[in-house]
Design a protein around this motif. Sequence first.
Motif, PDB file in Angstrom:
ATOM      1  N   ASP A 116       9.906   8.637   8.686  1.00 39.55           N
ATOM      2  CA  ASP A 116      10.605   9.236   7.542  1.00 39.55           C
ATOM      3  C   ASP A 116       9.929   8.854   6.230  1.00 39.55           C
ATOM      4  OD1 ASP A 116      12.637  10.680   8.792  1.00 39.55           O
ATOM      5  OD2 ASP A 116      13.938   8.925   8.956  1.00 39.55           O
ATOM      6  N   ALA A 117      10.062   9.746   5.258  1.00 37.58           N
ATOM      7  CA  ALA A 117       9.489   9.481   3.938  1.00 37.58           C
ATOM      8  C   ALA A 117      10.172   8.285   3.291  1.00 37.58           C
ATOM      9  CB  ALA A 117       9.640  10.712   3.053  1.00 37.58           C
ATOM     10  N   THR A 118       9.362   7.412   2.721  1.00 40.88           N
ATOM     11  CA  THR A 118       9.903   6.273   1.983  1.00 40.88           C
ATOM     12  C   THR A 118      10.195   6.712   0.544  1.00 40.88           C
ATOM     13  OG1 THR A 118       7.636   5.569   1.531  1.00 40.88           O
ATOM     14  CG2 THR A 118       8.749   4.542   3.408  1.00 40.88           C
ATOM     15  N   GLY A 119      10.758   5.826  -0.222  1.00 40.57           N
ATOM     16  CA  GLY A 119      11.079   6.126  -1.609  1.00 40.57           C
ATOM     17  C   GLY A 119      12.008   5.080  -2.166  1.00 40.57           C
ATOM     18  N   PRO A 120      11.533   3.854  -2.284  1.00 41.12           N
ATOM     19  CA  PRO A 120      12.407   2.765  -2.722  1.00 41.12           C
ATOM     20  C   PRO A 120      12.950   2.987  -4.128  1.00 41.12           C
ATOM     21  CG  PRO A 120      10.097   2.072  -2.701  1.00 41.12           C
ATOM     22  CD  PRO A 120      10.151   3.400  -2.039  1.00 41.12           C
ATOM     23  N   SER A 121      14.171   2.528  -4.343  1.00 40.60           N
ATOM     24  CA  SER A 121      14.824   2.698  -5.638  1.00 40.60           C
ATOM     25  C   SER A 121      14.866   1.411  -6.448  1.00 40.60           C
ATOM     26  CB  SER A 121      16.255   3.231  -5.432  1.00 40.60           C
ATOM     27  OG  SER A 121      16.975   2.379  -4.571  1.00 40.60           O
ATOM     28  N   SER A 122      14.205   0.366  -5.947  1.00 39.79           N
ATOM     29  CA  SER A 122      14.192  -0.920  -6.649  1.00 39.79           C
ATOM     30  C   SER A 122      12.778  -1.481  -6.690  1.00 39.79           C
ATOM     31  CB  SER A 122      15.109  -1.924  -5.940  1.00 39.79           C
ATOM     32  OG  SER A 122      14.601  -2.230  -4.648  1.00 39.79           O
ATOM     33  N   ILE A 123      12.557  -2.412  -7.606  1.00 38.89           N
ATOM     34  CA  ILE A 123      11.263  -3.095  -7.676  1.00 38.89           C
ATOM     35  C   ILE A 123      11.003  -3.863  -6.389  1.00 38.89           C
ATOM     36  CG2 ILE A 123       9.984  -4.952  -8.836  1.00 38.89           C
ATOM     37  CD1 ILE A 123      10.078  -2.348 -10.415  1.00 38.89           C
ATOM     38  N   TYR A 124      12.025  -4.530  -5.879  1.00 35.06           N
ATOM     39  CA  TYR A 124      11.877  -5.249  -4.610  1.00 35.06           C
ATOM     40  C   TYR A 124      11.406  -4.297  -3.514  1.00 35.06           C
ATOM     41  CZ  TYR A 124      13.281  -7.286  -0.154  1.00 35.06           C
ATOM     42  OH  TYR A 124      13.300  -7.723   1.144  1.00 35.06           O
ATOM     43  N   GLY A 125      12.071  -3.159  -3.372  1.00 31.09           N
ATOM     44  CA  GLY A 125      11.681  -2.198  -2.347  1.00 31.09           C
ATOM     45  C   GLY A 125      10.270  -1.683  -2.548  1.00 31.09           C
ATOM     46  N   ARG A 126       9.911  -1.403  -3.806  1.00 33.37           N
ATOM     47  CA  ARG A 126       8.551  -0.929  -4.092  1.00 33.37           C
ATOM     48  C   ARG A 126       7.517  -1.978  -3.727  1.00 33.37           C
ATOM     49  NH1 ARG A 126       8.258   0.391 -10.120  1.00 33.37           N
ATOM     50  NH2 ARG A 126       6.040   0.135  -9.617  1.00 33.37           N
ATOM     51  N   SER A 127       7.798  -3.231  -4.082  1.00 39.47           N
ATOM     52  CA  SER A 127       6.829  -4.294  -3.810  1.00 39.47           C
ATOM     53  C   SER A 127       6.654  -4.502  -2.312  1.00 39.47           C
ATOM     54  CB  SER A 127       7.247  -5.598  -4.492  1.00 39.47           C
ATOM     55  OG  SER A 127       8.443  -6.124  -3.923  1.00 39.47           O
ATOM     56  N   LYS A 128       7.735  -4.364  -1.554  1.00 38.34           N
ATOM     57  CA  LYS A 128       7.631  -4.514  -0.099  1.00 38.34           C
ATOM     58  C   LYS A 128       6.914  -3.321   0.525  1.00 38.34           C
ATOM     59  CE  LYS A 128       9.023  -7.270   2.282  1.00 38.34           C
ATOM     60  NZ  LYS A 128       8.320  -8.466   2.853  1.00 38.34           N
ATOM     61  N   LEU A 129       7.157  -2.123   0.023  1.00 37.40           N
ATOM     62  CA  LEU A 129       6.459  -0.945   0.545  1.00 37.40           C
ATOM     63  C   LEU A 129       4.962  -1.049   0.277  1.00 37.40           C
ATOM     64  CD1 LEU A 129       6.436   1.839   1.840  1.00 37.40           C
ATOM     65  CD2 LEU A 129       6.904   2.814  -0.421  1.00 37.40           C
ATOM     66  N   GLU A 130       4.598  -1.408  -0.935  1.00 37.45           N
ATOM     67  CA  GLU A 130       3.172  -1.565  -1.239  1.00 37.45           C
ATOM     68  C   GLU A 130       2.576  -2.716  -0.436  1.00 37.45           C
ATOM     69  OE1 GLU A 130       1.931  -1.344  -5.305  1.00 37.45           O
ATOM     70  OE2 GLU A 130       3.428   0.191  -5.807  1.00 37.45           O
ATOM     71  N   GLY A 131       3.410  -3.707  -0.097  1.00 33.70           N
ATOM     72  CA  GLY A 131       2.950  -4.781   0.771  1.00 33.70           C
ATOM     73  C   GLY A 131       2.640  -4.281   2.163  1.00 33.70           C
ATOM     74  N   GLU A 132       3.506  -3.427   2.704  1.00 34.00           N
ATOM     75  CA  GLU A 132       3.240  -2.822   4.018  1.00 34.00           C
ATOM     76  C   GLU A 132       1.898  -2.099   4.009  1.00 34.00           C
ATOM     77  OE1 GLU A 132       7.831  -1.557   5.277  1.00 34.00           O
ATOM     78  OE2 GLU A 132       6.253  -0.055   5.114  1.00 34.00           O
ATOM     79  N   GLU A 133       1.703  -1.281   2.991  1.00 30.95           N
ATOM     80  CA  GLU A 133       0.484  -0.478   2.903  1.00 30.95           C
ATOM     81  C   GLU A 133      -0.747  -1.370   2.787  1.00 30.95           C
ATOM     82  OE1 GLU A 133       2.802   3.211   0.640  1.00 30.95           O
ATOM     83  OE2 GLU A 133       1.604   1.774  -0.499  1.00 30.95           O
ATOM     84  N   ALA A 134      -0.641  -2.434   1.988  1.00 35.55           N
ATOM     85  CA  ALA A 134      -1.759  -3.354   1.811  1.00 35.55           C
ATOM     86  C   ALA A 134      -2.067  -4.103   3.106  1.00 35.55           C
ATOM     87  CB  ALA A 134      -1.457  -4.343   0.683  1.00 35.55           C
ATOM     88  N   VAL A 135      -1.027  -4.489   3.822  1.00 35.16           N
ATOM     89  CA  VAL A 135      -1.208  -5.206   5.090  1.00 35.16           C
ATOM     90  C   VAL A 135      -1.944  -4.333   6.103  1.00 35.16           C
ATOM     91  CG1 VAL A 135       0.059  -6.020   7.126  1.00 35.16           C
ATOM     92  CG2 VAL A 135       0.685  -6.844   4.846  1.00 35.16           C
ATOM     93  N   LEU A 136      -1.523  -3.089   6.226  1.00 35.01           N
ATOM     94  CA  LEU A 136      -2.143  -2.205   7.228  1.00 35.01           C
ATOM     95  C   LEU A 136      -3.560  -1.803   6.831  1.00 35.01           C
ATOM     96  CD1 LEU A 136       0.978  -0.087   8.153  1.00 35.01           C
ATOM     97  CD2 LEU A 136      -0.218  -1.731   9.608  1.00 35.01           C
ATOM     98  N   ARG A 137      -3.847  -1.770   5.536  1.00 34.48           N
ATOM     99  CA  ARG A 137      -5.235  -1.530   5.115  1.00 34.48           C
ATOM    100  C   ARG A 137      -6.120  -2.718   5.478  1.00 34.48           C
ATOM    101  NH1 ARG A 137      -2.898   0.637   0.339  1.00 34.48           N
ATOM    102  NH2 ARG A 137      -3.251  -1.357  -0.728  1.00 34.48           N
ATOM    103  N   ALA A 138      -5.592  -3.918   5.291  1.00 36.45           N
ATOM    104  CA  ALA A 138      -6.392  -5.124   5.508  1.00 36.45           C
ATOM    105  C   ALA A 138      -6.500  -5.495   6.984  1.00 36.45           C
ATOM    106  CB  ALA A 138      -5.791  -6.296   4.731  1.00 36.45           C
TER     107      ALA A 138
END
Length: 293
Positions: A116-138
Amino acid sequence: MKLLVTGRDGQVARSLQALSGPDIDVVALGRPLLDITDRASVERAIAEHRPDVVVSAAAYTAVDKAESDVEAAFAVNRDGAAHVAAVAAAANLPLLHLSTDYVFPGIKSDPYVESDATGPSSIYGRSKLEGEEAVLRAHSEAVVLRTAWVYSPYGNNFLKTMLRLAGDRDRLRVVGDQMGTPTYAPDIAQALVVVARQVLARSGRAADAGIFHMVATGATNWAGFATEIFRQSAERGGPSAEVEAITTADYPTPARRPPNSRLDTTKFETTFAHALPHWQDGIRRCLDALAAS
């Protein structure tokens, strides 16, 4: 099997430490011994302890504070997570990374699936989503595990707060229009061990990699969670209070929470042949642990 866990004092890290025994060696590290915002610190820790699997559990979890502490939230949840992933990949080590239900906007009526499409509504959610993306890139073979509404006998959490407040009040107003799944941290720890063993046995088989939803069975809202806590606590002669369900609008907070953050765990259960217990059973065992402490 030796696990190196980032975030020594977190609920999941402490739950993993409680599992240490002849077959599981858990090394949980935090600052100053391991600072995930410093890649060199991560490199030293992994080189020194030589784990079989790395569990990335350290996180900035102050959801409301993150709204005004943006830099710190991203430094830990995105950049720190990326450091752990990159170092684990360079050492050819499996990585299990914990994420959150807050990566979703919460507008779907059904439980969210991984695609499902993500779309966090908080800074915490955004930071964790970008963390997921960074982890899978690395680390292309990383296992990212989204969980939710974590509680335990350790630290500060919703269950312990409810019990504390019930010691002073007969009636509590609790939000009743946000849906999710309370998940007991020791059940998360047990599931992480299951996943770690399978990933090691399968030598990072492609089916193990990617994003999975890993929460307890069932779902409720915060008011329902509180009501069940007090029902079980009262049965034991412990603190209890009447719960009045209110709306999110009645209890404004700096960070917006998703109205629906239920997660579908079918992919996790199919891949790893493991399901977490029901959220109500987790409350029972948590109250048992608190009574014994």
